[in-house]
Design a protein around this motif. Sequence first.
Motif, PDB file in Angstrom:
ATOM      1  N   GLY A 157       0.811  -1.212   0.000  1.00 19.07           N
ATOM      2  CA  GLY A 157       0.000   0.000   0.000  1.00 19.07           C
ATOM      3  C   GLY A 157       0.843   1.260   0.000  1.00 19.07           C
ATOM      4  N   ASN A 158       0.186   2.382   0.312  1.00 14.30           N
ATOM      5  CA  ASN A 158       0.877   3.674   0.342  1.00 14.30           C
ATOM      6  C   ASN A 158       0.833   4.321   1.723  1.00 14.30           C
ATOM      7  OD1 ASN A 158      -1.816   4.349   0.439  1.00 14.30           O
ATOM      8  ND2 ASN A 158      -1.874   5.334  -1.591  1.00 14.30           N
ATOM      9  N   LEU A 159       0.401   3.538   2.733  1.00 14.39           N
ATOM     10  CA  LEU A 159       0.413   4.042   4.109  1.00 14.39           C
ATOM     11  C   LEU A 159       1.107   3.026   5.008  1.00 14.39           C
ATOM     12  CD1 LEU A 159      -3.193   5.467   4.692  1.00 14.39           C
ATOM     13  CD2 LEU A 159      -1.106   6.747   4.198  1.00 14.39           C
ATOM     14  N   PRO A 160       1.767   3.495   6.061  1.00 20.11           N
ATOM     15  CA  PRO A 160       2.329   2.558   7.046  1.00 20.11           C
ATOM     16  C   PRO A 160       1.209   1.942   7.885  1.00 20.11           C
ATOM     17  CG  PRO A 160       2.651   4.810   7.769  1.00 20.11           C
ATOM     18  CD  PRO A 160       2.079   4.904   6.378  1.00 20.11           C
ATOM     19  N   ALA A 161       1.473   0.779   8.415  1.00 17.64           N
ATOM     20  CA  ALA A 161       0.461   0.097   9.248  1.00 17.64           C
ATOM     21  C   ALA A 161       1.153  -0.560  10.443  1.00 17.64           C
ATOM     22  CB  ALA A 161      -0.288  -0.941   8.427  1.00 17.64           C
ATOM     23  N   PHE A 162       0.405  -0.570  11.573  1.00 23.62           N
ATOM     24  CA  PHE A 162       0.870  -1.307  12.753  1.00 23.62           C
ATOM     25  C   PHE A 162       0.336  -2.728  12.621  1.00 23.62           C
ATOM     26  CE2 PHE A 162       0.709  -2.932  17.041  1.00 23.62           C
ATOM     27  CZ  PHE A 162       1.934  -2.538  17.550  1.00 23.62           C
ATOM     28  N   VAL A 163       1.274  -3.715  12.566  1.00 24.11           N
ATOM     29  CA  VAL A 163       0.923  -5.095  12.213  1.00 24.11           C
ATOM     30  C   VAL A 163       1.240  -6.045  13.361  1.00 24.11           C
ATOM     31  CG1 VAL A 163       1.276  -6.957  10.548  1.00 24.11           C
ATOM     32  CG2 VAL A 163       1.411  -4.565   9.783  1.00 24.11           C
ATOM     33  N   SER A 164       0.303  -7.007  13.585  1.00 20.79           N
ATOM     34  CA  SER A 164       0.542  -8.139  14.505  1.00 20.79           C
ATOM     35  C   SER A 164       0.458  -9.420  13.700  1.00 20.79           C
ATOM     36  CB  SER A 164      -0.486  -8.142  15.635  1.00 20.79           C
ATOM     37  OG  SER A 164      -1.776  -8.380  15.130  1.00 20.79           O
TER      38      SER A 164
ATOM     39  N   GLN B  96       0.350 -17.172  20.775  1.00 29.86           N
ATOM     40  CA  GLN B  96       0.579 -17.358  19.347  1.00 29.86           C
ATOM     41  C   GLN B  96       0.612 -16.046  18.534  1.00 29.86           C
ATOM     42  OE1 GLN B  96      -2.611 -20.127  18.330  1.00 29.86           O
ATOM     43  NE2 GLN B  96      -1.258 -21.861  18.676  1.00 29.86           N
ATOM     44  N   THR B  97       0.719 -14.899  19.155  1.00 31.87           N
ATOM     45  CA  THR B  97       0.701 -13.621  18.428  1.00 31.87           C
ATOM     46  C   THR B  97       1.904 -12.779  18.813  1.00 31.87           C
ATOM     47  OG1 THR B  97      -1.717 -13.610  18.253  1.00 31.87           O
ATOM     48  CG2 THR B  97      -0.597 -11.495  18.007  1.00 31.87           C
ATOM     49  N   TRP B  98       2.538 -12.216  17.760  1.00 30.39           N
ATOM     50  CA  TRP B  98       3.677 -11.308  17.937  1.00 30.39           C
ATOM     51  C   TRP B  98       3.341  -9.929  17.354  1.00 30.39           C
ATOM     52  CZ3 TRP B  98       4.118 -16.413  16.838  1.00 30.39           C
ATOM     53  CH2 TRP B  98       4.994 -17.173  17.587  1.00 30.39           C
ATOM     54  N   GLN B  99       3.786  -8.889  18.000  1.00 34.02           N
ATOM     55  CA  GLN B  99       3.633  -7.524  17.496  1.00 34.02           C
ATOM     56  C   GLN B  99       4.851  -7.189  16.628  1.00 34.02           C
ATOM     57  OE1 GLN B  99       0.814  -5.970  18.087  1.00 34.02           O
ATOM     58  NE2 GLN B  99       0.132  -7.644  19.448  1.00 34.02           N
TER      59      GLN B  99
ATOM     60  N   VAL C 162      -1.248 -18.624   8.701  1.00 30.39           N
ATOM     61  CA  VAL C 162      -0.824 -17.486   9.505  1.00 30.39           C
ATOM     62  C   VAL C 162      -1.646 -16.282   9.067  1.00 30.39           C
ATOM     63  CG1 VAL C 162       1.511 -18.327   9.916  1.00 30.39           C
ATOM     64  CG2 VAL C 162       1.053 -16.968   7.897  1.00 30.39           C
ATOM     65  N   LYS C 163      -1.789 -15.343   9.963  1.00 28.56           N
ATOM     66  CA  LYS C 163      -2.557 -14.142   9.607  1.00 28.56           C
ATOM     67  C   LYS C 163      -1.882 -12.917  10.191  1.00 28.56           C
ATOM     68  CE  LYS C 163      -5.827 -14.237  13.496  1.00 28.56           C
ATOM     69  NZ  LYS C 163      -7.257 -14.364  13.878  1.00 28.56           N
ATOM     70  N   ALA C 164      -2.219 -11.764   9.554  1.00 30.71           N
ATOM     71  CA  ALA C 164      -1.692 -10.481  10.028  1.00 30.71           C
ATOM     72  C   ALA C 164      -2.860  -9.540  10.225  1.00 30.71           C
ATOM     73  CB  ALA C 164      -0.703  -9.909   9.025  1.00 30.71           C
ATOM     74  N   LYS C 165      -2.955  -8.993  11.401  1.00 31.16           N
ATOM     75  CA  LYS C 165      -3.922  -7.924  11.672  1.00 31.16           C
ATOM     76  C   LYS C 165      -3.167  -6.603  11.677  1.00 31.16           C
ATOM     77  CE  LYS C 165      -7.352 -10.523  14.350  1.00 31.16           C
ATOM     78  NZ  LYS C 165      -8.110 -10.568  15.621  1.00 31.16           N
ATOM     79  N   PHE C 166      -3.829  -5.568  11.101  1.00 30.85           N
ATOM     80  CA  PHE C 166      -3.126  -4.279  11.031  1.00 30.85           C
ATOM     81  C   PHE C 166      -4.111  -3.138  11.262  1.00 30.85           C
ATOM     82  CE2 PHE C 166      -4.434  -5.642   6.834  1.00 30.85           C
ATOM     83  CZ  PHE C 166      -5.044  -4.529   6.275  1.00 30.85           C
ATOM     84  N   SER C 167      -3.556  -2.032  11.649  1.00 21.58           N
ATOM     85  CA  SER C 167      -4.333  -0.810  11.870  1.00 21.58           C
ATOM     86  C   SER C 167      -3.552   0.374  11.316  1.00 21.58           C
ATOM     87  CB  SER C 167      -4.633  -0.620  13.360  1.00 21.58           C
ATOM     88  OG  SER C 167      -3.416  -0.454  14.079  1.00 21.58           O
ATOM     89  N   TYR C 168      -4.313   1.420  10.912  1.00 21.59           N
ATOM     90  CA  TYR C 168      -3.679   2.621  10.352  1.00 21.59           C
ATOM     91  C   TYR C 168      -4.629   3.798  10.531  1.00 21.59           C
ATOM     92  CZ  TYR C 168      -6.739   1.574   6.381  1.00 21.59           C
ATOM     93  OH  TYR C 168      -7.821   1.304   5.603  1.00 21.59           O
TER      94      TYR C 168
END
Length: 559
Positions: free
Chosen positions: A455-462, A494-497, A528-534
């Motif tokens: 994408g074109n924005l940074p995201a906080f990902v777990s 089972q989750t890493w930041q 595996v999955k990634a959750k993100f916020s922006y």
Amino acid sequence: MSPLPGGNPMVQNQSLVQFASGSAELVTYSNTVNTALIGTRIVLEKKAYESEVTLGSTITYNITATNTGNTAGSVILTDKLPEGTSFVANSVILNGTPMPGANPNNGIAIGNMMPQAQAQIIFQLIVVSIPSSLQLVNQAQADAEFRTAEGRIITSITHSNTLVTPVNEVSLSARLSASTEQTFVSEHVTYELTIVNDGNLSLREAVASFDLPLGILFVPGSVTINAVISPSADPNAGIPLGTIRPQSTIVITYRAQTTEDAASISISKAIVRYQISGTPDYTQSNEVAVILIQPEISVNKQVDPLVAVPGDVLHYSIYIDNASNVAVDAVMDDTLPAGTFFVPNSLKLNNHSMPGVFIEDGINLGTLLGQSQNRITFDAQIPLQLATVAPLTNTASVVYTFRLSDGRIVSNSAISNAAITEVAAPIIQLTAEITPPIVEYGDTITIVSTLINKGNLPAFVSFTSEFPYGVDLLPKTFRVDGARLSPIDYDGNQTWQLGIILPGATLEIIYSAIVTDAIASDEIVGYVKAKFSYEVSGQSYTGEALSNSLAVAVLGDDE
């Protein structure tokens, strides 16, 4: 009449008497009386320098007056103008001397002419109309007078030879026409010039020239002359025709294309130039007007917002203007940007709802009157999951038809500006591999994952490992680009930041797990999955990305 010894003419007269005496017949003569003849006798000889003339030609007459008498007399020369001519003012020359104001129709005073004297009179006429006889019939007259010794005044009238000059009739007509009275941009209009020589003269070195208006372009190679193609002919430069013979017709055609630069009314005309007996002349055609029918349809598209995130609704407004006075029938087409979808029942035409109508099916706008505006609004939504953050570009087009006076229907189209919405979002993609493909209880499996922010924005990902019960993670094996994370980044479940992932960044994530005998199946399936916020403009958004499925076969304990 006999001359005297001095050469002057005489009239001799003698009388006689006849009588009889008995049987004898006798004659007695008188004396002879001689009477001298005196007087002014004018002889006129007339000729013309031109053997034939045409309409507009000038003819020059030369008259020689000779006093063949024996007495001086005063002479006046009169020459009545023939039908179809007009006197050229100040053209009279008497014995080489101009005579301003003299006119042969009113009489030219030659003055006193001595015996055997001559006078030369020259004057000009111009042919102003074609005489019905096609001839100029002309004769000069001399009025002379002299005084006798007794004081008597004697007058005499003499005429010249009759001069007949043929008048050649030039009767050339040129009629220009067009294949249509109304046209449209890009159409080829055929022009036809019909030239008819009804006269009795051959018109030599004829050239037809055409006045093509601004915005009307000649189509090269389209000229025909009497149905014969003339590929090199150009109406702008003039089309050579050679000699136009009497009682003949020449038909010239050519095609011209109407452009957007043409005036609303284009006026064309032609000129045929030719030579008659070496004298240039020309004939103009009629003017031909062709009306350009050019509807001025414009389409303007707007979108709100200009910057959007996944899940946003885009509000589109389309304005269709008819700035001309020509009514058209129109249909609007609009293809939604790739990845977006139409919001049902959001379509409105001039604020009137159109339930059940989809924008992708095209909108029948009906008749757009001149000087009118129509407005279409509808909504489209951006999906939550995007494969790209390329701008969402959307245009609309209007296909319209109008009718010409000859019944032809013309179709054209207008395309709107591009309505562009920038998409602001991170696009997190996740792929993974698992090894080995076959395990036994107590074996270790290794998961290698690749996480990319396209994408074109940074995201906080777990990052979360999703495997069934019986697969025990080994948290200390977790590496990101070969480096271990801080213990505080692991939540123990089972989750890493992973922290902030910048646009364009790629992470390689590797970790291991042990397969225990708690596995109830002969196959392990996980992912595996990634959750993100922006954030965009102070508002927070979230998303989730899943990897491909990961499967491992498990060999059980047969002992």
